[in-house]
Design a protein around this motif. Structure first.
Motif, PDB file in Angstrom:
ATOM      1  N   ARG A 334       0.789  -1.223   0.000  1.00 44.84           N
ATOM      2  CA  ARG A 334       0.000   0.000   0.000  1.00 44.84           C
ATOM      3  C   ARG A 334       0.828   1.283   0.000  1.00 44.84           C
ATOM      4  O   ARG A 334       0.279   2.374  -0.155  1.00 44.84           O
ATOM      5  CB  ARG A 334      -0.949  -0.023   1.199  1.00 44.84           C
ATOM      6  N   MET A 335       2.129   1.151   0.161  1.00 41.48           N
ATOM      7  CA  MET A 335       2.977   2.336   0.245  1.00 41.48           C
ATOM      8  C   MET A 335       2.860   3.245  -0.977  1.00 41.48           C
ATOM      9  O   MET A 335       2.829   4.475  -0.832  1.00 41.48           O
ATOM     10  CB  MET A 335       4.429   1.916   0.463  1.00 41.48           C
ATOM     11  N   PRO A 336       2.814   2.725  -2.201  1.00 41.00           N
ATOM     12  CA  PRO A 336       2.696   3.645  -3.350  1.00 41.00           C
ATOM     13  C   PRO A 336       1.446   4.516  -3.283  1.00 41.00           C
ATOM     14  O   PRO A 336       1.503   5.719  -3.588  1.00 41.00           O
ATOM     15  CB  PRO A 336       2.665   2.689  -4.548  1.00 41.00           C
ATOM     16  N   VAL A 337       0.325   3.931  -2.873  1.00 44.06           N
ATOM     17  CA  VAL A 337      -0.923   4.700  -2.763  1.00 44.06           C
ATOM     18  C   VAL A 337      -0.805   5.722  -1.643  1.00 44.06           C
ATOM     19  O   VAL A 337      -1.216   6.889  -1.786  1.00 44.06           O
ATOM     20  CB  VAL A 337      -2.120   3.762  -2.518  1.00 44.06           C
ATOM     21  N   TRP A 338      -0.241   5.295  -0.508  1.00 47.01           N
ATOM     22  CA  TRP A 338      -0.060   6.220   0.611  1.00 47.01           C
ATOM     23  C   TRP A 338       0.856   7.376   0.229  1.00 47.01           C
ATOM     24  O   TRP A 338       0.627   8.517   0.625  1.00 47.01           O
ATOM     25  CB  TRP A 338       0.521   5.496   1.817  1.00 47.01           C
ATOM     26  N   SER A 339       1.899   7.068  -0.522  1.00 42.51           N
ATOM     27  CA  SER A 339       2.852   8.105  -0.928  1.00 42.51           C
ATOM     28  C   SER A 339       2.164   9.170  -1.779  1.00 42.51           C
ATOM     29  O   SER A 339       2.387  10.377  -1.600  1.00 42.51           O
ATOM     30  CB  SER A 339       4.004   7.472  -1.712  1.00 42.51           C
ATOM     31  N   ASP A 343       1.628  13.187  -0.729  1.00 42.00           N
ATOM     32  CA  ASP A 343       1.994  14.321  -1.582  1.00 42.00           C
ATOM     33  C   ASP A 343       0.793  15.216  -1.864  1.00 42.00           C
ATOM     34  O   ASP A 343       0.936  16.437  -2.036  1.00 42.00           O
ATOM     35  CB  ASP A 343       2.584  13.823  -2.905  1.00 42.00           C
ATOM     36  N   ARG A 344      -0.379  14.618  -1.893  1.00 36.19           N
ATOM     37  CA  ARG A 344      -1.589  15.383  -2.208  1.00 36.19           C
ATOM     38  C   ARG A 344      -2.175  16.091  -0.983  1.00 36.19           C
ATOM     39  O   ARG A 344      -2.601  17.249  -1.075  1.00 36.19           O
ATOM     40  CB  ARG A 344      -2.634  14.427  -2.804  1.00 36.19           C
ATOM     41  N   ASP A 345      -2.180  15.393   0.177  1.00 37.26           N
ATOM     42  CA  ASP A 345      -2.914  15.913   1.338  1.00 37.26           C
ATOM     43  C   ASP A 345      -2.030  16.526   2.421  1.00 37.26           C
ATOM     44  O   ASP A 345      -2.475  17.416   3.145  1.00 37.26           O
ATOM     45  CB  ASP A 345      -3.740  14.790   1.979  1.00 37.26           C
TER      46      ASP A 345
END
Length: 351
Positions: A334-339, A343-345
Motif C-alpha cells: 500500500r505504500m505507493p498509494v499512501w505516498s 503528496d496530495r494531502d
C-alpha cells in the motif's frame, strides 16, 4: 563510486594438487556496504567495520548513499545488482525483497549467529533480513522550550509550537510510522482506514517548517533551536542527550512503532561469502554489545549486557506486545498509494 573490485585472492591448495574433490577456496578481499551517513557512519566504522577488517583482512568500502526506501528502489531497478554487497534497510524492505526474489535467503550454516536472535524479531524480518538493531520512534523535544515532560504525540499539534516542528519526508519510514500512530490515536487503523491519520498529519504539517529526509539533517534543526519537537529514533535521540544538547525524548502513552533494522544481501552481490562473514561478525555477542553501547540502540539478542543508563530507555522483548506492529507485507503493497496521498494531502499543508 567505482564499482570495480579486486576480484579474488586465491588461497593455497590443501593437499596434493589435482586430488579429486580439491579446489581453490576463493574469498573476496573487499565488500561494499551501503548504509547511512552522519553519526551512524562514524560509529559503525569504529565499532564494527574496523574490528571486522582487522580480524578478517577484508576491506569494507562504505557507501553512505540513500534511505532504506531509495536503496531498495535501486535494488529493484537493477534486478538485484545495485553495486553493493550488503545493505542496511528495515524489516519492511527485507520482507519485500525476499518476496520479489531480489535478496538472498541468509544461510544459517554460514551465519551461525542468526540462531542467537529473538525468534519473534527474526520472524518479523523474514529469511532475507538479519536484525542487527531495534529502535522505536520517540518524541524528541527541546527541554528549554517545552514545559514539563510531554506524554502525548499531540504535542506536535500544540499551537504553541507552530513553526517549531519539522517532519521527515515520506521516503523516511519514520513519516509512515507517525502517520500510522496518528491514525490509531484518532480511531483509524495501522494499515486500513488511514483517513484519520492523514487528517492529523495535515494538521501537523501546518505546524511544521517543512520536510527533510535525512536523520542527520533533521537533528540539526533541533540542535540549533529552530525546531522544538519532532519524531525521532530513540537511539539517535539518546546520542543527542549524551552530547549535552538541551533535549530529551519520551515514548508517548498512545504507543509507538519499532524500527527493526536489518542487514541484507542482494541476489546479484559479487562478494556474498564476505558479506555473510560480515553479517555473522555484526551479530556476534561482543559486536552487538559494542553497537548497543555506541549507537545507543536495542538488540535482537537477549544475552547481551546493556549499559545501565540505557536499560530504562529501551524496550525489552517482554514489552514488544505493547507496541503497535503493522503488517509489513500489507504496508509494502500500500505504500505507493499512501505516498501519492501524502503528496496530495500532507505536503501542501506545510508552511
Amino acid at each position: 563510486m567505482s564499482m570495480r573490485r579486486l576480484i579474488v585472492s586465491l588461497l593455497p591448495l590443501i593437499g596434493i594438487a589435482g586430488m579429486a574433490g580439491t579446489a581453490d577456496r576463493v574469498l573476496a578481499d573487499q565488500l561494499i556496504l551501503n548504509s547511512y551517513g552522519g553519526p551512524y557512519e562514524d560509529i559503525i566504522r569504529e565499532r564494527i567495520i574496523e574490528p571486522f577488517e582487522a580480524e578478517t583482512g577484508i576491506e569494507v568500502i562504505y557507501d553512505a548513499v540513500g534511505s532504506s526506501s531509495q536503496d531498495y528502489a535501486k535494488i529493484k531497478a537493477t534486478g538485484g545488482r545495485p553495486g553493493f554487497d550488503i545493505v542496511v534497510m528495515t524489516a519492511a524492505q527485507a520482507l519485500q525483497g525476499c518476496q520479489e526474489g531480489l535478496l538472498v535467503k541468509l544461510p544459517l550454516d554460514l551465519i551461525g549467529e542468526l540462531s542467537a536472535l529473538s525468534p519473534r524479531l527474526s520472524g518479523v524480518a523474514g529469511p532475507c533480513g538479519a536484525v542487527h538493531e531495534v529502535q522505536y520512534m520517540s518524541l524528541l523535544y527541546r527541554t528549554d522550550h517545552v514545559e514539563g515532560v510531554p506524554s502525548s504525540w499531540n504535542l506536535l499539534l500544540d499551537p504553541g509550537l507552530s513553526g517549531r516542528v519539522i517532519l521527515p519526508t515520506f521516503q523516511n519510514v519514520m513519516a509512515v510510522n507517525l502517520l500510522q500512530v496518528m491514525s490509531v490515536m484518532n480511531g483509524g487503523g495501522l494499515v486500513d482506514d488511514l483517513d484519520p491519520g492523514f487528517a492529523a498529519m495535515a494538521g501537523i504539517a501546518r505546524q511544521s517548517i517543512g520536510f527533510e529526509q535525512s536523520s542527520a539533517i533533521l537533528e540539526s534543526y533541533i540542535k540549533d533551536g529552530s525546531v522544538w519537537a519532532m519524531p525521532f529514533w530513540n537511539g539517535r535521540a539518546q546520542l543527542l542527550v549524551d552530547s549535552g544538547a538541551p533535549v530529551d525524548y519520551v515514548r508517548p502513552r498512545e504507543g509507538t512503532i519499532p524500527l527493526i533494522a536489518t542487514l541484507s544481501v542482494p541476489v546479484g552481490a559479487e562478494n556474498k561469502e564476505a558479506a555473510f562473514r560480515f553479517i555473522d561478525f555484526f551479530l556476534r555477542k561482543s559486536s552487538q554489545e559494542a553497537w548497543v553501547e555506541g549507537y545507543r540502540v536495542g538488540s535482537a539478542r537477549t544475552d547481551i549486557v546493556v549499559p545501565e543508563e540505557l536499560r530504562d530507555r529501551q524496550i525489552p522483548e517482554v514489552e514488544l506486545d505493547t507496541l503497535l506492529l503493522p503488517d509489513l507485507a500489507l504496508m509494502a503493497e500500500r505504500m505507493p498509494v499512501w505516498s501519492e496521498r501524502w503528496d496530495r494531502d500532507v505536503v501542501p499543508a506545510a508552511r
